[in-house]
Design an enzyme around this catalytic site. Structure first.
Site, PDB file in Angstrom:
ATOM      1  N   CYS A  68     -37.241 -38.951-131.727  1.00 36.15           N
ATOM      2  CA  CYS A  68     -36.303 -39.341-130.995  1.00 36.15           C
ATOM      3  C   CYS A  68     -37.151 -40.132-129.632  1.00 36.15           C
ATOM      4  CB  CYS A  68     -35.516 -38.735-130.313  1.00 36.15           C
ATOM      5  SG  CYS A  68     -34.582 -39.143-128.954  1.00 36.15           S
ATOM      6  N   CYS A  72     -35.955 -36.216-123.001  1.00 29.67           N
ATOM      7  CA  CYS A  72     -35.032 -34.553-122.245  1.00 29.67           C
ATOM      8  C   CYS A  72     -35.990 -33.721-122.346  1.00 29.67           C
ATOM      9  CB  CYS A  72     -34.071 -34.318-123.554  1.00 29.67           C
ATOM     10  SG  CYS A  72     -32.895 -36.371-123.733  1.00 29.67           S
ATOM     11  N   CYS A  75     -35.836 -30.942-124.698  1.00 31.44           N
ATOM     12  CA  CYS A  75     -35.525 -31.301-126.160  1.00 31.44           C
ATOM     13  C   CYS A  75     -36.341 -31.197-127.451  1.00 31.44           C
ATOM     14  CB  CYS A  75     -34.564 -32.311-126.128  1.00 31.44           C
ATOM     15  SG  CYS A  75     -34.134 -32.409-128.310  1.00 31.44           S
ATOM     16  N   CYS A 112     -19.807 -30.308-136.559  1.00 31.02           N
ATOM     17  CA  CYS A 112     -19.627 -30.854-135.433  1.00 31.02           C
ATOM     18  C   CYS A 112     -21.344 -31.818-136.313  1.00 31.02           C
ATOM     19  CB  CYS A 112     -20.432 -30.521-134.086  1.00 31.02           C
ATOM     20  SG  CYS A 112     -20.967 -31.762-133.345  1.00 31.02           S
ATOM     21  N   CYS A 143     -16.652 -33.713-135.263  1.00 32.35           N
ATOM     22  CA  CYS A 143     -17.481 -33.645-133.791  1.00 32.35           C
ATOM     23  C   CYS A 143     -18.438 -35.142-134.383  1.00 32.35           C
ATOM     24  CB  CYS A 143     -17.279 -33.070-132.852  1.00 32.35           C
ATOM     25  SG  CYS A 143     -17.735 -32.841-131.586  1.00 32.35           S
ATOM     26  N   CYS A 203     -16.321 -34.105-125.580  1.00 31.56           N
ATOM     27  CA  CYS A 203     -16.804 -32.903-125.475  1.00 31.56           C
ATOM     28  C   CYS A 203     -17.766 -32.665-125.098  1.00 31.56           C
ATOM     29  CB  CYS A 203     -17.028 -32.418-126.797  1.00 31.56           C
ATOM     30  SG  CYS A 203     -18.456 -31.155-127.273  1.00 31.56           S
ATOM     31  N   ARG A 275     -17.191 -23.602-124.880  1.00 26.29           N
ATOM     32  CA  ARG A 275     -18.205 -23.459-125.889  1.00 26.29           C
ATOM     33  C   ARG A 275     -19.396 -22.027-125.191  1.00 26.29           C
ATOM     34  NH1 ARG A 275     -18.024 -27.470-128.404  1.00 26.29           N
ATOM     35  NH2 ARG A 275     -16.305 -26.577-129.012  1.00 26.29           N
TER      36      ARG A 275
END
Ligand code: SAM
Ligand code: DTB
Ligand code: SF4
Length: 329
Positions: A68, A72, A75, A112, A143, A203, A275
């Site tokens: 990616c 972040c 991550c 998801c 999702c 979400c 969650r």
């Protein structure tokens, strides 16, 4: 008389508007309550809005893994950090359907699909539209979390029947630049607006234990709770520390402060599914139970999250049995 009436109405209106926006001072007061008082209030609100013994299960699948371009700092999928992660191309729709069938057979109600993209390309959207239609046809809620969306992309996903779009704010607006530099908080809010405008459910949650202060947990929850409408689903992740990421040496958050965060989320967003998300593998059964008492009523269920491990389904089912928790459809 009319003047008086008008002024009363004006005051009422003002009170209503002020009442709608939670202030950071009010939220800080909640965090500062004695623990038992806070958890009692959260559980009371929880019971007014949900069956007290009900839990919803979402199963995650990483449909495109690693490489990616974003930075972040929590991550493992960012191409900038050496985490030893194996990069995987976008999975064929048939493979996604197979995983969805297994998730359904194991008792999940929502599937998801996550992709390590900054934002999807048009051909990615076309692929995901096909996957969403097929997963829905299995009788599952759908999702997806695919990065930033334009209004048109959100509309395409909504038209395909995508029930929820996950896009987290991650932390407070103030702490955010410490964590991510390649996209702004406003970029995230814009994507969330596009998701809403396309008629999908939102979400949206965040990560705690990233070295932020309580003021940032307050700021995150204030931003979420002041959205109108509020998100239907609020994942609260405890940072999973992955070697090679900038946050892998971060000091552990006090577990009771994590529970407080869940409780405050429940109080501020009474109708949301809160969650208990990443980080469960490292939590004791007793810690998870405290989170359920504090109002968490959903988990990620399955062997893996996206690239890291999760509490095993066998372990979760045994815990539900011990607690007499019922899985909702
Ligand atoms: N790439 C897309 C994006 O960021 O919008 C979607 C996938 S991304 C992995 C989804 C969310 O997972 C992030 O926003 C973050 O909240 C959460 N996450 C990622 N790594 C994590 C970690 N190490 N610990 C806890 N949560 C994490
Ligand atoms: C969310 O809030 N947490 C999930 C889901 N939404 C996509 C992801 C957690 C990822 C944890 C690290 C990993 O497995 O890569
Ligand atoms: Fe990429 Fe999403 Fe990971 Fe950020 S959280 S590096 S956007 S996969």
């Amino acid at each position: 008389m009319t003047e008086q009436l008008l002024s009363v109405e004006a005051t009422d209106l003002k009170t209503q508007i002020v009442d709608q926006a939670y202030t950071k001072a009010q939220i800080t007061e909640l965090f500062d309550l004695p623990f038992l008082e806070l958890v009692f209030r959260a559980q009371s609100i929880h019971r007014q809005n949900f069956e007290s013994t009900d839990i919803q299960l979402s199963t995650l699948m990483s449909v495109k893994t690693g490489a990616c371009p974003e930075d972040c700092s929590y991550c493992p999928q960012s191409a900038r950090y050496k985490t030893g992660l194996e990069v995987e191309q976008l999975k064929p729709v048939a493979e996604i359907i197979e995983a969805a069938k297994v998730a359904k057979a194991n008792g999940a109600s929502r599937f998801c699909m996550g992709a390590a993209w900054r934002s999807p390309k048009q051909k990615d959207i076309e692929h995901m539209v096909e996957a969403i239609e097929a997963v829905r046809a299995q009788g599952l809620e759908t999702c997806a979390t695919l990065g930033m969306l334009s209004a048109g992309q959100a509309a395409d996903l909504g038209a395909a029947g995508l029930d929820y779009y996950n896009h987290n704010l991650d932390t407070s607006p103030e702490y955010y630049p410490e964590v991510i530099s390649t996209r702004t908080y406003q970029d995230r809010l814009d994507t969330l607006d596009h998701v809403r405008d396309a008629g999908m459910k939102v979400c949206c949650g965040g990560i705690v234990g990233m070295g932020e202060g309580q003021v940032d947990r307050v700021g995150l929850l204030a931003t979420l709770a002041n959205m109108d409408p509020q998100p239907e689903s609020v994942p609260i992740n405890n940072l999973v520390k992955v070697e090679g990421t900038p946050l892998d040496q971060t000091e552990e958050l006090d577990p009771l402060e994590f529970v407080r965060t869940i409780a405050v989320a429940r109080i501020l967003m009474p109708q949301a599914r809160v969650r208990l998300s990443a980080g469960r593998e490292e939590m004791s059964d007793e810690m998870q139970t405290l989170c359920f008492i504090a109002g968490a009523n959903s988990i990620f269920y399955g062997e893996d999250l996206l690239t890291t491990g999760n509490a095993t389904p066998e372990h979760d089912l045994a815990l539900f049995e011990r607690l007499k928790i019922k899985v909702s459809g």
